[in-house]
Design a protein around this motif. Structure first.
Motif, PDB file in Angstrom:
ATOM      1  N   PHE A   9      -6.160   0.303  -9.371  1.00 34.87           N
ATOM      2  CA  PHE A   9      -5.079   0.787 -10.235  1.00 34.87           C
ATOM      3  C   PHE A   9      -3.895   1.269  -9.395  1.00 34.87           C
ATOM      4  N   VAL A  10      -4.160   1.981  -8.324  1.00 40.33           N
ATOM      5  CA  VAL A  10      -3.083   2.441  -7.436  1.00 40.33           C
ATOM      6  C   VAL A  10      -2.310   1.233  -6.910  1.00 40.33           C
ATOM      7  N   ALA A  11      -3.020   0.204  -6.482  1.00 46.71           N
ATOM      8  CA  ALA A  11      -2.366  -1.003  -5.987  1.00 46.71           C
ATOM      9  C   ALA A  11      -1.531  -1.652  -7.080  1.00 46.71           C
ATOM     10  N   LYS A  12      -2.063  -1.687  -8.285  1.00 44.76           N
ATOM     11  CA  LYS A  12      -1.342  -2.271  -9.420  1.00 44.76           C
ATOM     12  C   LYS A  12      -0.065  -1.480  -9.709  1.00 44.76           C
ATOM     13  N   VAL A  13      -0.163  -0.164  -9.707  1.00 44.22           N
ATOM     14  CA  VAL A  13       0.996   0.685  -9.993  1.00 44.22           C
ATOM     15  C   VAL A  13       2.073   0.489  -8.933  1.00 44.22           C
ATOM     16  N   LYS A  14       1.666   0.397  -7.687  1.00 44.78           N
ATOM     17  CA  LYS A  14       2.631   0.202  -6.601  1.00 44.78           C
ATOM     18  C   LYS A  14       3.385  -1.108  -6.736  1.00 44.78           C
ATOM     19  N   GLY A  15       2.748  -2.110  -7.329  1.00 40.60           N
ATOM     20  CA  GLY A  15       3.370  -3.418  -7.468  1.00 40.60           C
ATOM     21  C   GLY A  15       3.959  -3.703  -8.830  1.00 40.60           C
ATOM     22  N   ASP A  16       3.839  -2.770  -9.756  1.00 42.82           N
ATOM     23  CA  ASP A  16       4.298  -3.008 -11.127  1.00 42.82           C
ATOM     24  C   ASP A  16       5.161  -1.849 -11.593  1.00 42.82           C
TER      25      ASP A  16
END
Length: 67
Positions: A9-16
């Motif tokens: 989720f952290v990775a997703k937030v950083k990219g979205d």
């Protein structure tokens, strides 16, 4: 629920930017939980804390991701 889900989720937030903006404007913990769940992620606050400390990232606060 898992630490890996929190890391993902952290990775997703950083990219979205859309999700990041939604988290930033979320009214409360329930709204943040719904954002994560709607994006397909399931984790506890403790799991998110562990994911953040394991990854060395503090760009997202626990309050922003309190689920």
């Amino acid at each position: 629920m898992s630490v890996q889900s929190a890391k993902d989720f952290v990775a997703k937030v950083k990219g979205d930017k859309s999700i990041a903006d939604s988290l930033g404007s979320a009214a409360d913990d329930d709204a943040r939980r719904k954002i994560a769940a709607d994006a397909g992620f399931d984790f506890t606050k403790a799991e998110m804390s562990e994911a953040l400390s394991a990854g060395g990232s503090k760009q997202l606060s626990d309050a922003d991701l309190d689920t």
